[in-house]
Design a protein around this motif. Structure first.
Motif: not given
Length: 297
Positions: A26-37
């Motif tokens: 339940r979050m946007a794709k861009s913030p998820l990518s940032q978390v993984i980074r």
């Protein structure tokens, strides 16, 4: 390192798709990518191989995944521990099974856990072939699994639960459906329905071995993972299936289980678990095994 980073990593690792993982979290794709980074930066290595068409775990990602799951499981247990009275066994277990082949074992064990240890949460994962079960036990994605024995893993413990003699599932109008003294060699010209060759199924290996010992190599018309669907294909006239006698009570309409004469061949049903990790919940489950076996399967 933050807990939410691990939750994000597990979601992407299981979905292998950033968009689907973002929806799940339940979050946007861009913030998820940032978390993984951020997680990758903190670990000093890439966890995923990304391109425009796919997402895959790196070797480091595969190695990190079971530990990430264990951290979240330990956190959940810690939260649960403050709510459960002393001396009560609690926790979460994930149990893998094949399907209809476990119709005698699975209900008895799940009922025993529910009745004896109601605070243990039991998750069931179906259509897990033996080889896949061993891999998932090694990775920590399964705590226990019903498997065919023997296995060749040195990292798992196993216990024999039940032996079932093999026979044939054939259409009701088959010439051998009502005959006595049926032998496997009589099916040499038939088309067989088996599990896929590459899924690590003991059932597939037993089928090939038994036919070879009977003097022929089976003609395989269809390969399908689910044994019940195999029997449905038998009903549809696609072929015949070599299956253990435990399926006899649940064969679909239009089919019949035919016992085989000659030297008996058995499917050995077993329970497997990892030597490398343990938990009070898993030990409690294993403690029920002898009681369930004593009651009969």
């Amino acid at each position: 390192m933050e807990i939410r980073w691990l939750e994000a990593f597990i979601a992407v690792a299981e979905e292998l798709h950033f968009g689907n993982a973002a929806i799940r979290l339940r979050m946007a794709k861009s913030p998820l990518s940032q978390v993984i980074r951020k997680l990758e930066h903190s670990l000093g290595t890439d966890l995923f191989i990304r391109n425009t068409r796919s997402v895959e775990l790196t070797s480091a990602g595969h190695a990190f995944l079971p530990h990430a799951r264990m951290v979240l499981e330990d956190l959940e247990l810690a939260q649960q521990s403050v709510k459960v009275p002393d001396g009560v066994v609690y926790g979460h277990l994930t149990l893998g099974f094949t399907g209809v082949l476990n119709q005698r074992t699975l209900p008895r064990f799940t009922r025993a856990v529910r009745d004896t240890y109601p605070e243990i949460e039991l998750s069931l994962v179906g259509r897990v072939m033996t080889q896949d079960a061993i891999a998932q036990l090694d990775a920590g994605t399964l705590d226990l699994a019903f498997v065919g024995l023997p296995t060749d893993s040195t990292r798992t413990e196993t216990q024999l639960l039940l032996r079932e003699r093999y026979g044939m599932v054939v259409p009701t109008e088959h010439p051998l459906a009502e005959q006595d003294d049926v032998e496997l060699s009589m099916f040499a010209e038939e088309r067989f329905i088996t599990p896929p060759i590459g899924v690590g199924s003991v059932l597939y290996e037993d089928t090939i071995r038994a036919c070879t010992n009977a003097g022929f190599h089976p003609i395989i018309s269809q390969q399908i993972t689910d044994p019940y669907m195999s029997m449905m294909l038998v009903a549809a006239g696609v072929g015949v299936a070599y299956l253990p006698e435990g399926v006899d009570p649940v064969v679909p309409p239009g089919t019949v289980f035919v016992p085989l004469e000659g030297e008996p061949v058995y499917l050995n049903h077993g329970l497997a678990w990892s030597k490398l990790r343990s938990s009070p919940a898993r030990e409690a489950f294993l403690g029920l095994v002898e009681d369930v076996l004593a009651e009969g399967l």
